[in-house]
Design a protein around this motif. Structure first.
Motif, PDB file in Angstrom:
ATOM      1  N   THR A 173       2.369  -4.679   3.708  1.00 11.51           N
ATOM      2  CA  THR A 173       1.841  -3.936   4.852  1.00 11.51           C
ATOM      3  C   THR A 173       2.708  -4.152   6.080  1.00 11.51           C
ATOM      4  O   THR A 173       3.078  -3.200   6.783  1.00 11.51           O
ATOM      5  CB  THR A 173       0.397  -4.376   5.149  1.00 11.51           C
ATOM      6  OG1 THR A 173      -0.395  -4.274   3.968  1.00 11.51           O
ATOM      7  CG2 THR A 173      -0.216  -3.510   6.240  1.00 11.51           C
TER       8      THR A 173
ATOM      9  N   GLU B 150      -5.093   7.417  12.009  1.00 11.72           N
ATOM     10  CA  GLU B 150      -5.769   6.505  11.084  1.00 11.72           C
ATOM     11  C   GLU B 150      -4.989   5.201  10.952  1.00 11.72           C
ATOM     12  O   GLU B 150      -5.563   4.106  10.964  1.00 11.72           O
ATOM     13  CB  GLU B 150      -5.932   7.160   9.719  1.00 11.72           C
ATOM     14  CG  GLU B 150      -6.672   6.280   8.722  1.00 11.72           C
ATOM     15  CD  GLU B 150      -6.768   6.892   7.337  1.00 11.72           C
ATOM     16  OE1 GLU B 150      -7.244   6.178   6.407  1.00 11.72           O
ATOM     17  OE2 GLU B 150      -6.367   8.065   7.162  1.00 11.72           O
TER      18      GLU B 150
ATOM     19  N   GLU C 191      -8.125  -2.774   0.200  1.00 18.75           N
ATOM     20  CA  GLU C 191      -8.036  -1.318   0.311  1.00 18.75           C
ATOM     21  C   GLU C 191      -7.465  -0.903   1.666  1.00 18.75           C
ATOM     22  O   GLU C 191      -6.658   0.038   1.751  1.00 18.75           O
ATOM     23  CB  GLU C 191      -9.411  -0.689   0.098  1.00 18.75           C
ATOM     24  CG  GLU C 191      -9.933  -0.839  -1.331  1.00 18.75           C
ATOM     25  CD  GLU C 191     -11.263  -0.137  -1.530  1.00 18.75           C
ATOM     26  OE1 GLU C 191     -11.766   0.472  -0.555  1.00 18.75           O
ATOM     27  OE2 GLU C 191     -11.800  -0.192  -2.652  1.00 18.75           O
ATOM     28  N   GLY C 192      -7.862  -1.602   2.727  1.00 21.73           N
ATOM     29  CA  GLY C 192      -7.346  -1.290   4.051  1.00 21.73           C
ATOM     30  C   GLY C 192      -5.856  -1.545   4.159  1.00 21.73           C
ATOM     31  O   GLY C 192      -5.118  -0.755   4.764  1.00 21.73           O
TER      32      GLY C 192
ATOM     33  N   ARG D 118      -4.046   1.132   2.224  1.00 24.89           N
ATOM     34  CA  ARG D 118      -4.081   2.400   2.937  1.00 24.89           C
ATOM     35  C   ARG D 118      -3.115   2.395   4.117  1.00 24.89           C
ATOM     36  O   ARG D 118      -2.392   3.379   4.342  1.00 24.89           O
ATOM     37  CB  ARG D 118      -5.508   2.676   3.438  1.00 24.89           C
ATOM     38  CG  ARG D 118      -5.670   3.986   4.212  1.00 24.89           C
ATOM     39  CD  ARG D 118      -5.271   5.185   3.401  1.00 24.89           C
ATOM     40  NE  ARG D 118      -5.526   6.434   4.119  1.00 24.89           N
ATOM     41  CZ  ARG D 118      -4.983   7.602   3.802  1.00 24.89           C
ATOM     42  NH1 ARG D 118      -4.148   7.688   2.777  1.00 24.89           N
ATOM     43  NH2 ARG D 118      -5.300   8.685   4.492  1.00 24.89           N
TER      44      ARG D 118
ATOM     45  N   GLU E 149       0.340   2.760   2.828  1.00 26.61           N
ATOM     46  CA  GLU E 149       0.539   4.136   2.361  1.00 26.61           C
ATOM     47  C   GLU E 149       0.802   5.081   3.540  1.00 26.61           C
ATOM     48  O   GLU E 149       1.679   5.953   3.473  1.00 26.61           O
ATOM     49  CB  GLU E 149      -0.696   4.596   1.591  1.00 26.61           C
ATOM     50  CG  GLU E 149      -0.637   6.040   1.114  1.00 26.61           C
ATOM     51  CD  GLU E 149      -1.937   6.511   0.484  1.00 26.61           C
ATOM     52  OE1 GLU E 149      -1.920   7.571  -0.169  1.00 26.61           O
ATOM     53  OE2 GLU E 149      -2.979   5.833   0.657  1.00 26.61           O
ATOM     54  N   LEU E 150       0.053   4.903   4.621  1.00 29.30           N
ATOM     55  CA  LEU E 150       0.192   5.785   5.780  1.00 29.30           C
ATOM     56  C   LEU E 150       1.493   5.561   6.534  1.00 29.30           C
ATOM     57  O   LEU E 150       2.073   6.507   7.088  1.00 29.30           O
ATOM     58  CB  LEU E 150      -0.996   5.567   6.730  1.00 29.30           C
ATOM     59  CG  LEU E 150      -2.362   6.061   6.243  1.00 29.30           C
ATOM     60  CD1 LEU E 150      -3.458   5.485   7.118  1.00 29.30           C
ATOM     61  CD2 LEU E 150      -2.422   7.588   6.241  1.00 29.30           C
TER      62      LEU E 150
END
Length: 292
Positions: free
Chosen positions: A14, A119, A265-266, A269, A272-273
């Motif tokens: 991340t 987001e 999951e956060g 995500r 991914e973003l």
């Protein structure tokens, strides 16, 4: 799943996808012109002042302590004289303007205004705010954590990426100290384990002479951490590789509290973003890699 199931590897992924959002401000063409308009006379001033301005008009010794891998003489060429030319507040305003202009140019208005960026900004902000609950012993992060948050989503994302970068960086300095590495030795060991990176750029950009660099190679060689190849360049020994792996593992573990807030999951995500953003920013935000 609970937040405790976030692994250091996932948190590192991340962070790595967020990193170019932050580092763009150091190398974008908007930076040099903006800081020159403020009267910052040298490349050193244009780097040290924007990054340490969150700490206030501090002296060279404080900057050296928190930045770690830079030659104190290079820092003294810029700090504290820079504060006689411009205030930290003016530098911070200019830095945010650089981030705004560079991200809009590099990503485009459609991306900057997208729901994906909004987001990602909220997820990154959650992680950065959680990092603020673990501020002790992280001076550079603490200085940035005390700044006001911007309002626009792309700048929220940039500010969060900055906070998470400095949070991780402060932890990395702690790991380097525990390993008994001096600033220049940390750079040498990093370069020795990273084939293809510009050793010359690492050395010169951090202000170390060839003599100081070679002396550090000699000290690490006596510790059994590096050897030299046929061209005389440092390469890690098996023990050196083990040390670098341990350093990265310790750094990952120290950075983990910020990312646990998001859960698996956060984190997935957010990565991914931000992955498409990192790909778009590309080489502009990724100069030859270096410690800290």
């Amino acid at each position: 799943m609970t937040p405790q199931s976030v692994t250091p590897d996932l948190a590192r992924t991340t962070w790595a996808e967020l990193e170019p959002v932050h580092t763009l401000v150091y190398f974008a063409p908007e930076a040099a012109s903006s800081y020159a308009q403020l009267g910052l006379e040298s490349q050193a001033m244009g780097y040290f002042a924007p990054r340490c301005a969150a700490l206030g008009p501090v002296g060279a010794e404080t900057v050296g302590a928190v930045f770690f891998v830079f030659n104190p003489e290079l820092i003294r060429s810029a700090v504290p004289r820079v504060w006689s030319l411009v205030s930290p507040q003016a530098v911070l305003r200019a830095r945010q303007e650089v981030a705004d202009q560079a991200l809009r140019r590099a990503l485009g208005e459609e991306t900057v205004r997208s729901t994906a960026v909004a987001e990602a900004a909220e997820l990154a902000r959650d992680a950065a705010l959680e990092a603020g609950r673990h501020v002790h012993g992280r001076p550079l992060f603490a200085g940035h954590a005390g700044l006001e948050w911007p309002e626009e989503p792309h700048l929220v994302l940039w500010h969060a990426a900055t906070l998470l970068r400095e949070f991780r960086g402060d932890g990395h300095v702690s790991a380097l100290l525990q390993a008994g590495l001096s600033p220049v030795e940390a750079l040498v060991s990093h370069a020795a384990g990273a084939p293809g990176y510009s050793t010359s750029w690492l050395r010169k950009s951090r202000g170390w002479s060839l003599e100081e660099w070679d002396a550090a190679v000699g000290r690490l060689r006596r510790r059994g951490l590096v050897d030299t190849d046929a061209d005389g360049a440092p390469v890690l020994t098996e023990e050196g590789h083990a040390l670098r792996r341990d350093l990265e593992s310790r750094t990952d573990a120290l950075a983990l509290p910020a990312f646990e807030r998001l859960g698996p999951e956060g984190n997935a995500r957010l990565a991914e973003l931000t992955a498409p953003l990192a790909e778009t920013l590309g080489a502009e935000a990724r100069p030859p890699a270096a410690e800290r």
